[in-house]
Design an enzyme around this catalytic site. Sequence first.
Site, PDB file in Angstrom:
ATOM      1  N   CYS A 113      30.369  -1.708 134.691  1.00 37.97           N
ATOM      2  CA  CYS A 113      31.292  -2.760 135.124  1.00 37.97           C
ATOM      3  C   CYS A 113      32.256  -3.173 134.017  1.00 37.97           C
ATOM      4  CB  CYS A 113      30.516  -3.975 135.606  1.00 37.97           C
ATOM      5  SG  CYS A 113      29.370  -3.593 136.936  1.00 37.97           S
ATOM      6  N   HIS A 253      34.104 -10.852 134.833  1.00 35.33           N
ATOM      7  CA  HIS A 253      33.565  -9.879 135.776  1.00 35.33           C
ATOM      8  C   HIS A 253      32.841 -10.646 136.888  1.00 35.33           C
ATOM      9  CE1 HIS A 253      31.559  -6.651 137.674  1.00 35.33           C
ATOM     10  NE2 HIS A 253      30.373  -6.879 137.132  1.00 35.33           N
ATOM     11  N   ASN A 283      30.522  -7.617 144.002  1.00 33.39           N
ATOM     12  CA  ASN A 283      30.669  -6.985 142.690  1.00 33.39           C
ATOM     13  C   ASN A 283      31.312  -5.606 142.887  1.00 33.39           C
ATOM     14  OD1 ASN A 283      30.352  -5.672 140.255  1.00 33.39           O
ATOM     15  ND2 ASN A 283      28.206  -6.254 139.976  1.00 33.39           N
TER      16      ASN A 283
HETATM   17  N1  COA Z   1      17.714 -11.306 150.629  1.00 34.22           N
HETATM   18  C1  COA Z   1      16.610 -12.050 150.642  1.00 34.22           C
HETATM   19  N2  COA Z   1      15.703 -12.036 149.655  1.00 34.22           N
HETATM   20  C2  COA Z   1      15.945 -11.233 148.609  1.00 34.22           C
HETATM   21  C3  COA Z   1      17.089 -10.419 148.528  1.00 34.22           C
HETATM   22  C4  COA Z   1      17.979 -10.472 149.606  1.00 34.22           C
HETATM   23  N3  COA Z   1      19.107  -9.753 149.633  1.00 34.22           N
HETATM   24  N4  COA Z   1      17.054  -9.743 147.370  1.00 34.22           N
HETATM   25  C5  COA Z   1      15.939 -10.095 146.729  1.00 34.22           C
HETATM   26  N5  COA Z   1      15.259 -11.000 147.477  1.00 34.22           N
HETATM   27  C6  COA Z   1      13.994 -11.663 147.187  1.00 34.22           C
HETATM   28  C7  COA Z   1      13.143 -10.906 146.195  1.00 34.22           C
HETATM   29  O1  COA Z   1      12.400  -9.902 146.852  1.00 34.22           O
HETATM   30  C8  COA Z   1      12.267 -11.984 145.643  1.00 34.22           C
HETATM   31  O2  COA Z   1      11.244 -12.248 146.566  1.00 34.22           O
HETATM   32  P1  COA Z   1       9.755 -12.609 146.054  1.00 34.22           P
HETATM   33  O3  COA Z   1       9.926 -13.852 145.237  1.00 34.22           O
HETATM   34  O4  COA Z   1       9.024 -12.777 147.321  1.00 34.22           O
HETATM   35  O5  COA Z   1       9.360 -11.429 145.224  1.00 34.22           O
HETATM   36  C9  COA Z   1      13.198 -13.206 145.625  1.00 34.22           C
HETATM   37  O6  COA Z   1      14.269 -12.918 146.542  1.00 34.22           O
HETATM   38  C10 COA Z   1      13.769 -13.521 144.274  1.00 34.22           C
HETATM   39  O7  COA Z   1      14.258 -12.314 143.720  1.00 34.22           O
HETATM   40  P2  COA Z   1      14.975 -12.293 142.336  1.00 34.22           P
HETATM   41  O8  COA Z   1      15.353 -10.885 141.997  1.00 34.22           O
HETATM   42  O9  COA Z   1      14.150 -13.051 141.333  1.00 34.22           O
HETATM   43  O10 COA Z   1      16.266 -13.148 142.692  1.00 34.22           O
HETATM   44  P3  COA Z   1      17.373 -13.675 141.745  1.00 34.22           P
HETATM   45  O11 COA Z   1      17.519 -15.127 141.876  1.00 34.22           O
HETATM   46  O12 COA Z   1      17.257 -13.092 140.365  1.00 34.22           O
HETATM   47  O13 COA Z   1      18.668 -13.046 142.400  1.00 34.22           O
HETATM   48  C11 COA Z   1      20.157 -11.210 142.038  1.00 34.22           C
HETATM   49  C12 COA Z   1      18.778 -11.650 142.501  1.00 34.22           C
HETATM   50  C13 COA Z   1      20.224  -9.700 142.082  1.00 34.22           C
HETATM   51  C14 COA Z   1      21.188 -11.829 142.944  1.00 34.22           C
HETATM   52  C15 COA Z   1      20.365 -11.717 140.593  1.00 34.22           C
HETATM   53  O14 COA Z   1      19.249 -11.381 139.814  1.00 34.22           O
HETATM   54  C16 COA Z   1      21.573 -11.131 139.936  1.00 34.22           C
HETATM   55  O15 COA Z   1      22.699 -11.366 140.352  1.00 34.22           O
HETATM   56  N6  COA Z   1      21.404 -10.412 138.839  1.00 34.22           N
HETATM   57  C17 COA Z   1      22.469  -9.863 138.053  1.00 34.22           C
HETATM   58  C18 COA Z   1      22.954  -8.648 138.726  1.00 34.22           C
HETATM   59  C19 COA Z   1      24.095  -8.061 137.997  1.00 34.22           C
HETATM   60  O16 COA Z   1      24.819  -8.723 137.323  1.00 34.22           O
HETATM   61  N7  COA Z   1      24.212  -6.772 138.188  1.00 34.22           N
HETATM   62  C20 COA Z   1      25.298  -6.003 137.777  1.00 34.22           C
HETATM   63  C21 COA Z   1      25.587  -6.079 136.369  1.00 34.22           C
HETATM   64  S1  COA Z   1      27.241  -5.716 136.251  1.00 34.22           S
END
Ligand code: COA
Length: 326
Positions: A113, A253, A283
């Site tokens: 990214c 970003h 994203n």
């Molecule tokens: N819908 C519903 N639930 C979801 C889900 C979705 N689309 N995706 C994940 N979950 C669930 C998980 O399974 C987890 O469930 P559990 O607690 O029963 O295990 C729960 O939601 C929390 O998951 P978690 O990964 O801890 O959520 P989060 O608050 O960290 O949010 C992201 C997830 C991916 C949105 C977040 O971590 C993020 O944006 N990370 C950075 C990503 C990024 O920048 N990537 C690219 C770099 S350029």
Amino acid sequence: MIRSRIVGTGSYLPEKVLTNEELEKIVDTTDEWILTRTGIRERRITANGEASSTLATNAARRALDMAGVSPEELDIIVVGTVTPDMFFPSVGCLVQDALGAKKAVAFDLSAGCSGFVYGLSVADNFLKNGQYKKALVVGTENLSKVTDYQDRGTCVLLGDGSGAVVLVAEEGHQGILSTHLHSDGSYKDLLFQPGGGSRVPPTYESIDERLHYLKMDGNKLFKIAVKSLEDVVLEAIAHNNIKDSDIDLLIPHQANLRIIQAIAKRLNLPEEKVFVNIHKYGNTSSASIPIALDEANRAGRIQEDNLLLLNAFGAGLTWGSALVRW
Ligand code: COA
């Protein structure tokens, strides 16, 4: 002093909109979860046959139009992408051909990214050292083609699109004031596409195991992203001897609204100084910053002499910034 000045911006988004409500029908998710955890409402998805170079060429044409620069005048084309049309030839060469930019040297760079900010830095250095006079820098992605629509942890986040800028080498105080780039390959397993390359060439088995789709550890990335994006902003501020309050517009970003808000808060930047369009596009990896820059520019959010700070973070891991006097 010679600087690289941005004289044109352009962006292109595919027509098809994929909403959170539509994703609710595909994976176990809800509009509410996606919106509160990421800030995303919808994203754009390419049609079959619409490739990264197609998006890039459209964005580039718009940037060239605004700049009043013809493709034949370009000396260099740098394309940031992790979703090239094919491994080779590069998207850069495909765009060069589509535009008719006959004398331009053209290539891609892979920095996740951060691809656009990396590309901006590379082009800026060629312009500053006098080797070239006019550059096209593009970030373009077709992420939907490497997204696993059975993986709710990634498919709700990603979208397709392209953004471009035209740079010219000019004497003066306006232009790119600094770029700072960083990489840390020890985090290579946090965001990657395991299959399809030379390590795991495509086979029936690799496809069945869905290895050609990108994998992400979002939770770990989140924490590193906030810290790295904050660090590069502080680095740019210190290097240029400016204050947080001197920044007129932060163009971050667009990976997660919560990441953007955390950085804005740490820098005491009010909402109106932070450009956000993640709700519309999700994203789009290396395309996110040039799309945002183009939207901000066309919406009149950027005035002459404004100080813009671009900061990116992505697979690699990579991160970086560019400080620009408009
Ligand atoms: N819908 C519903 N639930 C979801 C889900 C979705 N689309 N995706 C994940 N979950 C669930 C998980 O399974 C987890 O469930 P559990 O607690 O029963 O295990 C729960 O939601 C929390 O998951 P978690 O990964 O801890 O959520 P989060 O608050 O960290 O949010 C992201 C997830 C991916 C949105 C977040 O971590 C993020 O944006 N990370 C950075 C990503 C990024 O920048 N990537 C690219 C770099 S350029």
